[in-house]
Scaffold this motif. Structure first.
Motif, mmCIF file in Angstrom:
data_model
loop_
_atom_site.group_PDB
_atom_site.id
_atom_site.type_symbol
_atom_site.label_atom_id
_atom_site.label_comp_id
_atom_site.label_asym_id
_atom_site.label_seq_id
_atom_site.Cartn_x
_atom_site.Cartn_y
_atom_site.Cartn_z
ATOM 1 N N ALA A 1 12.437 4.788 24.180
ATOM 2 C CA ALA A 1 12.800 4.690 22.761
ATOM 3 C C ALA A 1 11.707 3.957 21.983
ATOM 4 N N GLY A 2 11.121 2.924 22.608
ATOM 5 C CA GLY A 2 10.057 2.167 21.959
ATOM 6 C C GLY A 2 8.832 3.016 21.705
ATOM 7 N N ARG A 3 8.483 3.884 22.651
ATOM 8 C CA ARG A 3 7.308 4.749 22.473
ATOM 9 C C ARG A 3 7.511 5.718 21.320
ATOM 10 N N ARG A 4 8.696 6.317 21.244
ATOM 11 C CA ARG A 4 8.956 7.256 20.147
ATOM 12 C C ARG A 4 8.909 6.532 18.807
ATOM 13 N N PHE A 5 9.555 5.358 18.753
ATOM 14 C CA PHE A 5 9.590 4.614 17.500
ATOM 15 C C PHE A 5 8.193 4.105 17.129
ATOM 16 N N HIS A 6 7.408 3.693 18.136
ATOM 17 C CA HIS A 6 6.057 3.191 17.871
ATOM 18 C C HIS A 6 5.169 4.272 17.272
ATOM 19 N N ALA A 7 5.302 5.496 17.770
ATOM 20 C CA ALA A 7 4.498 6.594 17.222
ATOM 21 C C ALA A 7 4.826 6.821 15.749
ATOM 22 N N ASP A 8 6.131 6.780 15.411
ATOM 23 C CA ASP A 8 6.528 6.991 14.016
ATOM 24 C C ASP A 8 6.105 5.824 13.128
ATOM 25 N N VAL A 9 6.246 4.600 13.634
ATOM 26 C CA VAL A 9 5.853 3.424 12.858
ATOM 27 C C VAL A 9 4.349 3.430 12.616
ATOM 28 N N THR A 10 3.574 3.742 13.658
ATOM 29 C CA THR A 10 2.120 3.779 13.509
ATOM 30 C C THR A 10 1.706 4.794 12.450
ATOM 31 N N LEU A 11 2.305 5.982 12.503
ATOM 32 C CA LEU A 11 1.993 7.017 11.519
ATOM 33 C C LEU A 11 2.376 6.574 10.115
ATOM 34 N N GLY A 12 3.569 6.013 9.996
ATOM 35 C CA GLY A 12 4.024 5.583 8.677
ATOM 36 C C GLY A 12 3.163 4.480 8.089
ATOM 37 N N LEU A 13 2.805 3.490 8.902
ATOM 38 C CA LEU A 13 1.975 2.397 8.403
ATOM 39 C C LEU A 13 0.577 2.877 8.030
ATOM 40 N N SER A 14 0.057 3.842 8.793
ATOM 41 C CA SER A 14 -1.275 4.356 8.466
ATOM 42 C C SER A 14 -1.266 5.073 7.127
ATOM 43 N N HIS A 15 -0.175 5.823 6.849
ATOM 44 C CA HIS A 15 -0.063 6.494 5.548
ATOM 45 C C HIS A 15 0.050 5.468 4.423
ATOM 46 N N ILE A 16 0.824 4.436 4.649
ATOM 47 C CA ILE A 16 0.988 3.400 3.624
ATOM 48 C C ILE A 16 -0.335 2.687 3.363
ATOM 49 N N ALA B 1 9.288 -4.870 6.731
ATOM 50 C CA ALA B 1 7.901 -4.431 6.931
ATOM 51 C C ALA B 1 7.166 -5.375 7.870
ATOM 52 N N GLY B 2 7.454 -6.672 7.750
ATOM 53 C CA GLY B 2 6.787 -7.641 8.620
ATOM 54 C C GLY B 2 7.090 -7.406 10.079
ATOM 55 N N ASN B 3 8.369 -7.125 10.399
ATOM 56 C CA ASN B 3 8.733 -6.869 11.794
ATOM 57 C C ASN B 3 8.084 -5.586 12.301
ATOM 58 N N LEU B 4 7.966 -4.594 11.442
ATOM 59 C CA LEU B 4 7.334 -3.333 11.850
ATOM 60 C C LEU B 4 5.847 -3.540 12.153
ATOM 61 N N ILE B 5 5.182 -4.368 11.351
ATOM 62 C CA ILE B 5 3.765 -4.645 11.581
ATOM 63 C C ILE B 5 3.584 -5.374 12.915
ATOM 64 N N ILE C 1 -5.202 3.465 -3.965
ATOM 65 C CA ILE C 1 -4.814 2.859 -5.243
ATOM 66 C C ILE C 1 -5.746 1.702 -5.581
ATOM 67 N N ARG C 2 -6.056 0.871 -4.589
ATOM 68 C CA ARG C 2 -6.917 -0.289 -4.820
ATOM 69 C C ARG C 2 -8.314 0.134 -5.242
ATOM 70 N N ASN C 3 -8.794 1.232 -4.648
ATOM 71 C CA ASN C 3 -10.166 1.677 -4.931
ATOM 72 C C ASN C 3 -10.262 2.590 -6.138
ATOM 73 N N ARG C 4 -9.110 2.978 -6.699
ATOM 74 C CA ARG C 4 -9.137 3.873 -7.847
ATOM 75 C C ARG C 4 -9.857 3.197 -9.006
ATOM 76 N N GLY C 5 -10.798 3.903 -9.562
ATOM 77 C CA GLY C 5 -11.549 3.357 -10.680
ATOM 78 C C GLY C 5 -12.796 2.592 -10.257
ATOM 79 N N LYS C 6 -12.901 2.245 -8.982
ATOM 80 C CA LYS C 6 -14.101 1.584 -8.497
ATOM 81 C C LYS C 6 -15.151 2.631 -8.124
ATOM 82 N N PRO C 7 -16.446 2.322 -8.280
ATOM 83 C CA PRO C 7 -17.474 3.277 -7.862
ATOM 84 C C PRO C 7 -17.393 3.542 -6.358
ATOM 85 N N ALA C 8 -17.509 4.819 -5.972
ATOM 86 C CA ALA C 8 -17.551 5.147 -4.546
ATOM 87 C C ALA C 8 -18.859 4.619 -3.977
ATOM 88 N N SER C 9 -18.827 4.068 -2.776
ATOM 89 C CA SER C 9 -20.031 3.487 -2.187
ATOM 90 C C SER C 9 -20.571 4.371 -1.071
#
Length: 305
Positions: free
Chosen positions: A68-83, A11-15, A90-98
């Motif tokens: 190849a880097g552009r294709r992989f970067h698009a997938d990595v960016t999408l995946g990291l954004s979902h994560i 994960a660190g290398n992907l970031i 999860i972190r905000n679950r149970g906290k009051p919405a602001s």
């Protein structure tokens, strides 16, 4: 699953890869991630070795993604954004919405604060944040959900709006002032009293000259008195018996009803403008923002009934 564990890069290398690809620079990626440029280069080389492909074309003081880097970067960016989104949920679950509301200090002090207990009772799961400023904030660029503005909707073509209260301006003083100086018998007589002037530095506000003119009185000879550039301080000065000031009914009605302020003369200036809650056109409101908007307008209707 073991095969997947060996196939997937760390994960660190992907970031690091995502930042380097976004900036097209190992140096800028290192600065963003608080790493050395050498550490970024090592992470990218490790990733390329594991994948068996060249991800960047290196040039003097510049790097560019390969095909190849552009294709992989698009997938990595999408995946990291979902994560990241899932982690934030999860972190905000149970906290009051602001929800953030931008307003003048006067509106926050005289309109919002007396109603906060009702807001907490009516919307216990929402954390309202009030942001005050001496000028109207650009809530679109500041990423603020809602704002309070005085004027007319055509003044804000880039915003939708909902009515809070019409602009009605009266003259007020305190019992202590009346006991010492007497109560003005008329608007014309008021020109001889100690007047407190609001010198609004950024927002447009009615002044005594306009108020007198609306009553058919020449206010040119009115007492200059005390000038203050903060409306909260104006009202505090009035309550301390320092003089007579203009009062915006939606802000001071509660203070008049409680006896802290005393209205003088029967004249009111209805400007035709109003105070609204606004939000950027085209911006979809979150459910909690919609609920705060509905609450604000409902409170405004109570005041106007």
């Amino acid at each position: 699953m073991d095969n997947l564990r060996h196939l997937l890069p760390s994960a660190g290398n992907l970031i690091v890869f995502e930042a380097a690809g976004r900036h097209s620079s190992f140096t800028k990626a290192a600065r963003e991630l608080a790493m050395t440029q050498a550490a970024v280069s090592y992470a990218i080389r490790s990733l390329e070795t594991q994948l068996g492909a060249t991800l960047f074309q290196r040039a003097h003081r510049a790097v560019h993604l390969t095909e190849a880097g552009r294709r992989f970067h698009a997938d990595v960016t999408l995946g990291l954004s979902h994560i990241r989104k899932s982690a934030e949920d999860i972190r905000n679950r149970g906290k009051p919405a602001s929800v953030t509301l931008a307003a003048s200090t006067a509106f926050a002090s005289f309109w919002m604060l007396p109603r906060l207990h009702r807001l907490r009772d009516d919307l216990p799961d929402i954390d309202l944040r009030i942001q005050t400023a001496d000028r109207d904030l650009d809530i679109r660029t500041e990423a603020i959900e809602l704002g309070i503005r005085g004027g007319r909707p055509e003044d804000w073509p880039d915003y939708d709006s909902a009515l809070i209260a019409p602009e009605i301006i009266e003259a007020v003083t305190s019992t202590a002032y009346i006991e010492k100086h007497g109560e003005p018998e008329s608007v014309a007589h008021l020109t001889q009293h100690r007047l407190i002037h609001l010198e609004e530095p950024f927002r447009v506000a009615c002044d005594w000259q306009q108020w007198f003119l609306s009553a058919g009185v020449n206010g040119a000879t009115a007492n200059r008195g005390l000038a203050i550039n903060d409306y909260v301080l104006v009202i505090q000065a009035v309550m301390e018996g320092q003089g007579v000031a203009l009062a915006w009914r939606h802000l001071t009605g509660r203070l008049i009803a409680s006896g802290l302020l005393h209205r003088v003369t029967a004249h009111s200036l209805v400007t035709g403008a109003a105070f609204h809650v606004i939000w950027p056109k085209g911006r979809a409101l979150t459910p909690q923002t919609s609920r705060v908007l509905e609450w604000l307008t409902a409170e405004g209707r109570k005041l106007n009934d």
